[in-house]
Design a protein around this motif. Structure first.
Motif, PDB file in Angstrom:
ATOM      1  N   ARG A  38      -6.422  -1.695  12.311  1.00  0.00           N
ATOM      2  CA  ARG A  38      -6.003  -2.299  13.573  1.00  0.00           C
ATOM      3  C   ARG A  38      -5.194  -1.299  14.371  1.00  0.00           C
ATOM      4  NH1 ARG A  38      -1.729  -6.862  11.278  1.00  0.00           N
ATOM      5  NH2 ARG A  38      -0.068  -5.420  10.621  1.00  0.00           N
ATOM      6  N   GLN A  39      -5.214  -1.511  15.667  1.00  0.00           N
ATOM      7  CA  GLN A  39      -4.440  -0.660  16.558  1.00  0.00           C
ATOM      8  C   GLN A  39      -3.727  -1.529  17.568  1.00  0.00           C
ATOM      9  OE1 GLN A  39      -6.637   2.595  18.255  1.00  0.00           O
ATOM     10  NE2 GLN A  39      -4.759   3.735  18.679  1.00  0.00           N
ATOM     11  N   ARG A  40      -2.409  -1.486  17.514  1.00  0.00           N
ATOM     12  CA  ARG A  40      -1.588  -2.232  18.455  1.00  0.00           C
ATOM     13  C   ARG A  40      -1.295  -1.343  19.649  1.00  0.00           C
ATOM     14  NH1 ARG A  40       2.393  -4.582  13.811  1.00  0.00           N
ATOM     15  NH2 ARG A  40       1.878  -2.592  12.872  1.00  0.00           N
ATOM     16  N   PRO A  41      -1.004  -1.952  20.804  1.00  0.00           N
ATOM     17  CA  PRO A  41      -0.742  -1.151  22.006  1.00  0.00           C
ATOM     18  C   PRO A  41       0.357  -0.126  21.780  1.00  0.00           C
ATOM     19  CG  PRO A  41      -0.989  -3.460  22.576  1.00  0.00           C
ATOM     20  CD  PRO A  41      -0.970  -3.396  21.074  1.00  0.00           C
ATOM     21  N   GLY A  42       0.064   1.111  22.093  1.00  0.00           N
ATOM     22  CA  GLY A  42       1.050   2.165  21.958  1.00  0.00           C
ATOM     23  C   GLY A  42       1.271   2.662  20.549  1.00  0.00           C
ATOM     24  N   LYS A  43       0.475   2.150  19.605  1.00  0.00           N
ATOM     25  CA  LYS A  43       0.638   2.538  18.209  1.00  0.00           C
ATOM     26  C   LYS A  43      -0.617   3.243  17.700  1.00  0.00           C
ATOM     27  CE  LYS A  43       4.592   0.314  17.770  1.00  0.00           C
ATOM     28  NZ  LYS A  43       5.884   0.995  17.491  1.00  0.00           N
ATOM     29  N   SER A  84      -1.727 -17.475   8.220  1.00  0.00           N
ATOM     30  CA  SER A  84      -0.303 -17.352   8.574  1.00  0.00           C
ATOM     31  C   SER A  84      -0.087 -16.199   9.547  1.00  0.00           C
ATOM     32  CB  SER A  84       0.537 -17.135   7.307  1.00  0.00           C
ATOM     33  OG  SER A  84       0.356 -18.198   6.393  1.00  0.00           O
ATOM     34  N   LEU A  85      -0.875 -16.179  10.582  1.00  0.00           N
ATOM     35  CA  LEU A  85      -0.814 -15.075  11.536  1.00  0.00           C
ATOM     36  C   LEU A  85       0.529 -15.036  12.260  1.00  0.00           C
ATOM     37  CD1 LEU A  85      -4.458 -15.248  12.813  1.00  0.00           C
ATOM     38  CD2 LEU A  85      -3.354 -13.184  11.940  1.00  0.00           C
ATOM     39  N   LYS A  86       0.960 -13.818  12.562  1.00  0.00           N
ATOM     40  CA  LYS A  86       2.229 -13.582  13.245  1.00  0.00           C
ATOM     41  C   LYS A  86       1.964 -12.838  14.551  1.00  0.00           C
ATOM     42  CE  LYS A  86       4.520 -12.958   8.775  1.00  0.00           C
ATOM     43  NZ  LYS A  86       5.347 -12.040   7.942  1.00  0.00           N
ATOM     44  N   PRO A  87       2.857 -12.948  15.512  1.00  0.00           N
ATOM     45  CA  PRO A  87       2.664 -12.205  16.771  1.00  0.00           C
ATOM     46  C   PRO A  87       2.460 -10.705  16.547  1.00  0.00           C
ATOM     47  CG  PRO A  87       4.363 -13.852  17.059  1.00  0.00           C
ATOM     48  CD  PRO A  87       4.016 -13.856  15.592  1.00  0.00           C
ATOM     49  N   GLU A  88       3.107 -10.152  15.539  1.00  0.00           N
ATOM     50  CA  GLU A  88       2.956  -8.715  15.269  1.00  0.00           C
ATOM     51  C   GLU A  88       1.585  -8.351  14.709  1.00  0.00           C
ATOM     52  OE1 GLU A  88       5.417 -10.727  14.230  1.00  0.00           O
ATOM     53  OE2 GLU A  88       6.097 -10.199  12.196  1.00  0.00           O
ATOM     54  N   ASP A  89       0.755  -9.341  14.410  1.00  0.00           N
ATOM     55  CA  ASP A  89      -0.629  -9.072  14.000  1.00  0.00           C
ATOM     56  C   ASP A  89      -1.536  -8.853  15.207  1.00  0.00           C
ATOM     57  OD1 ASP A  89      -0.209 -11.555  11.452  1.00  0.00           O
ATOM     58  OD2 ASP A  89      -0.176  -9.371  11.185  1.00  0.00           O
ATOM     59  N   THR A  90      -1.012  -9.084  16.399  1.00  0.00           N
ATOM     60  CA  THR A  90      -1.795  -8.872  17.608  1.00  0.00           C
ATOM     61  C   THR A  90      -2.231  -7.420  17.703  1.00  0.00           C
ATOM     62  OG1 THR A  90      -0.713 -10.658  18.819  1.00  0.00           O
ATOM     63  CG2 THR A  90      -1.716  -8.889  20.130  1.00  0.00           C
ATOM     64  N   ALA A  91      -3.542  -7.204  17.805  1.00  0.00           N
ATOM     65  CA  ALA A  91      -4.086  -5.847  17.821  1.00  0.00           C
ATOM     66  C   ALA A  91      -5.587  -5.906  18.026  1.00  0.00           C
ATOM     67  CB  ALA A  91      -3.787  -5.128  16.500  1.00  0.00           C
ATOM     68  N   MET A  92      -6.170  -4.735  18.264  1.00  0.00           N
ATOM     69  CA  MET A  92      -7.620  -4.592  18.187  1.00  0.00           C
ATOM     70  C   MET A  92      -7.943  -4.285  16.737  1.00  0.00           C
ATOM     71  SD  MET A  92     -10.398  -4.661  20.035  1.00  0.00           S
ATOM     72  CE  MET A  92     -10.114  -4.119  21.724  1.00  0.00           C
ATOM     73  N   ALA A 109      -7.327   6.187   8.016  1.00  0.00           N
ATOM     74  CA  ALA A 109      -8.441   6.208   8.960  1.00  0.00           C
ATOM     75  C   ALA A 109      -9.308   7.462   8.811  1.00  0.00           C
ATOM     76  CB  ALA A 109      -7.913   6.093  10.388  1.00  0.00           C
ATOM     77  N   GLY A 110      -8.689   8.570   8.489  1.00  0.00           N
ATOM     78  CA  GLY A 110      -9.425   9.820   8.392  1.00  0.00           C
ATOM     79  C   GLY A 110     -10.434   9.863   7.258  1.00  0.00           C
ATOM     80  N   THR A 111     -10.356   8.925   6.335  1.00  0.00           N
ATOM     81  CA  THR A 111     -11.305   8.895   5.217  1.00  0.00           C
ATOM     82  C   THR A 111     -12.529   8.035   5.530  1.00  0.00           C
ATOM     83  OG1 THR A 111     -10.197   7.028   4.134  1.00  0.00           O
ATOM     84  CG2 THR A 111      -9.432   9.236   3.565  1.00  0.00           C
ATOM     85  N   PHE A 112     -12.560   7.458   6.717  1.00  0.00           N
ATOM     86  CA  PHE A 112     -13.683   6.624   7.148  1.00  0.00           C
ATOM     87  C   PHE A 112     -14.408   7.325   8.291  1.00  0.00           C
ATOM     88  CE2 PHE A 112     -13.134   2.610   4.877  1.00  0.00           C
ATOM     89  CZ  PHE A 112     -11.895   2.823   4.298  1.00  0.00           C
ATOM     90  N   ASN A 113     -15.727   7.324   8.247  1.00  0.00           N
ATOM     91  CA  ASN A 113     -16.466   8.070   9.256  1.00  0.00           C
ATOM     92  C   ASN A 113     -17.358   7.213  10.146  1.00  0.00           C
ATOM     93  OD1 ASN A 113     -18.087   7.543   7.091  1.00  0.00           O
ATOM     94  ND2 ASN A 113     -18.874   9.604   6.850  1.00  0.00           N
TER      95      ASN A 113
END
Length: 125
Positions: A38-43, A84-92, A109-113
């Motif tokens: 997952r990728q959160r905004p700015g992260k 039990s989703l939390k607001p901090e789970d918000t992401a793509m 991530a670098g181990t996945f192509n």
């Protein structure tokens, strides 16, 4: 070439659940690792959960006990059950495929192509 297509994202309130799916096509190695990132905004993109061909799993600490990764090898489908989703789970959220390293799959991530286009998850408080 491997193609990955995610589905199942959406908007939920905190405490709710979502189930993400990833349909895989093309040639997938028997020693493949499948994972959700997952990728959160700015992260930076972070590993959420991975599973190997034997069904062994690994999770990032923040989702342990709440998220479950699974795969249906016959259908070439990967799932992520998120409870039990939390607001901090918000992401793509992205589905990914790669080869194991020394027999292990890593939340790196670098181990996945191969990557899908992503599905958006939004959790409101």
């Amino acid at each position: 070439q491997v193609q990955l297509v995610e589905s199942g994202g959406g908007s939920v309130q905190a405490g709710g659940s979502l189930r993400l799916s990833c349909a895989a096509s093309g040639y997938i190695y028997s020693s493949a690792c499948m994972g959700w990132f997952r990728q959160r905004p700015g992260k930076e993109r972070e590993g959420v959960a991975v599973i190997d061909s034997d069904g062994s799993t690994a999770y990032t600490n923040s989702v342990k006990g709440r998220f479950t990764i699974s795969q249906d090898n016959a259908k070439n489908t990967l799932h992520l059950q998120m409870n039990s989703l939390k607001p901090e789970d918000t992401a793509m959220y992205y589905c990914a495929s790669g080869r194991s390293l020394g027999g292990y799959c890593y939340l790196v991530a670098g181990t996945f192509n191969y990557w899908g286009q992503g599905t958006q998850v939004a959790v409101s408080s």
